[in-house]
Design an enzyme around this catalytic site. Structure first.
Site: not given
Ligand code: GDG
Length: 469
Positions: A155, A356
């Protein structure tokens, strides 16, 4: 047809709460067929771990939890996974904290999980392993005689050779990765780095069909950009926004786990530059930054928290007035439905990671917009999402002037251009949602059994993602 067995550090909850997360939505149907099983670490550690997987039956699929002692969990998860692999794979070799016990715990957990999985797996099952916490698992399963097909999806980013070699165990990691039948990455960037590393470390040879030949075996590799439940998130935003008043001022929104890879100080520096260079916007715009805590027992995470608090305080002190707070910084998680509405009612989405794998927030921001009056996405060139989302305003997160200029461009952008950019971004997302992602990966993994044991190139003429049943 065999079952699907998904293995990740964490499994979905036993009671189904939190199932709206994209990964569960994507895998639910595939798991529901033929009695699927999702294996992950139990939420609580214990000094007396169960000798078997603790299996909970949900109506749709089973959850199998493995239990770990607190110290082992700490060294495996906060230690090796998040103090060695996470920084290294994100190019932050300066933050790697090498402790011999971390590497030992990481390997021990993989051995232990493999032992538990080997007891429940059947030959025709498909195993899909997720992410950097579980890289040695396939190796350990094969050592126990498990012969079913094993796919792995990373990921997070995969770095170039020089960065990879900063990890003390890099040779082992490379060999463990080569023990999978299918390796999936988020981007061409990461896939290219893996090819380079296999060539260098294991004398890998890239075959004409795109597979990697290593020591008489052939590993299928591909790029599978993850996505979100696009329709589901759009509906959440639409419904919630129907009875929410719009914000008083145009809003810029950032939502990120408080992680040094997300470029939050750089984002604030860009916003500060924007305010300094555009006096007409003082009091006319506000940045909302949601940054829930994560891994806060790791020192590097404590440091980023202090830095962000200091910077948001400084910006508010420098530009704020009695009636106006330029940065609203929220250091806690907010419910998903509120998040969707916040995105919809924001004029600019700021997604500025330094590195990322993908970044789902970029996709959520676009999915949540009102197509008739959409906001503008500002996206780092180093987010995996930038390979697909070319109609965003692509910036260099290390350059505050570039971020400042993009904020200005976004706020000034005419409606017709906003609509055009959004239409293109949304149309791509609609076709490439998280269901598309999981089907593509699983189809490819199912097809792997056509590879002959002697490594002869498989199925000439087959399109990469076609289904073979
Ligand atoms: C890894 C990889 C890859 C965030 N704050 C809140 C909240 N979130 C949710 C977001 C989004 C998720 O968390 C974060 O996803 P990301 O993709 O931005 O980042 P990582 O957590 O680092 O994920 C990344 C991912 O895996 C999938 O393969 O895209 O590159 O690092 O959904 O909305 N959700 C809620 N409250 C918050 O305060 N409910």
């Amino acid at each position: 047809m065999g079952r699907l067995i998904v293995i990740s550090n964490r499994a979905p909850s036993v009671d189904g709460s939190g199932d709206s997360g994209g990964l569960v939505v994507a895998l639910k149907d595939a798991l529901a067929q033929n009695g699927g099983l999702w294996i992950g670490c139990a939420p609580e550690q214990t000094d007396t771990p169960a000798p078997e997987l603790v299996v909970h039956h949900r109506p749709d699929f089973d959850i199998g939890l493995f239990e770990l002692e607190p110290e082992l969990y700490r060294d495996y998860y906060l230690g090796y996974s998040n103090s060695v692999l996470w920084p290294a794979l994100h190019g932050r070799v300066d933050l790697i904290d090498v402790q011999p016990r971390y590497a030992a715990a990481y390997r021990d957990v993989a051995r232990r999980v493999a032992g538990l999985v080997a007891k429940v797996v059947r030959e025709d099952d498909l195993i899909w392993v997720h992410d950097y916490q579980m890289i040695p698992l396939a190796h350990e399963l094969k050592a126990l005689g498990v012969t079913c097909r094993i796919g792995f999806f990373l990921h997070i980013p995969f770095p170039d050779l020089q960065t990879f070699k900063a990890i003390p165990d890099w040779q082992n990691l490379s060999e463990w990765l080569a023990d999978h039948d299918l390796l999936g990455f988020q981007t061409q960037r990461d896939l290219g780095n893996m090819i380079q590393i296999f060539r260098h470390t294991l004398r890998g040879e890239l075959r004409a069909n795109g597979n990697m030949g290593i020591g008489g075996r052939e590993i299928v590799m591909g790029c599978f950009p993850i996505s979100i439940d696009v329709g589901g998130f759009r509906r959440l935003a639409e419904e919630g926004a129907a009875d929410t008043p719009p914000p008083a001022l145009p809003r810029l929104i950032g939502v990120d786990r408080l992680d040094y890879s997300k470029g939050l100080p750089q984002r604030l520096a860009g916003y500060e530059t924007f305010l300094a260079d555009n006096a007409a916007f003082l009091g006319q715009v506000a940045l909302v930054q949601i940054a829930p805590p994560t891994r806060d027992d790791v020192d590097a995470y404590k440091a980023i928290r202090s830095e962000l608090e200091l910077m948001s305080g400084q910006i508010n002190g420098r530009f704020g007035t009695v009636d106006w707070t330029p940065v609203q910084y929220i250091h806690r998680a907010i419910p998903r439905d509120e998040l969707a509405v916040l995105f919809r009612l924001s004029s600019v989405g700021l997604v500025t990671p330094l590195f990322d794998g993908m970044n789902l927030v970029a996709k959520e921001f676009v999915a949540a917009q009102d197509p008739a009056d959409p906001g503008v996405l500002i996206l780092s060139q180093f987010a995996g999402a930038a390979e697909e989302m070319r109609e965003a305003l692509i910036i260099n997160p290390h350059d505050p002037q570039d971020i400042a200029q993009a904020i200005r461009t976004a706020l000034d952008m005419p409606l017709t251009e906003r609509v055009e950019r959004h239409q293109a971004l949304y149309a791509h997302l609609e076709k490439h949602d998280v269901g598309h992602w999981s089907a593509a990966f699983l189809d490819r993994l199912r097809a792997v059994d056509r590879i002959s044991p002697d490594g002869v190139a498989p199925f000439p003429g087959m399109t990469p993602w076609s289904r073979t049943g």
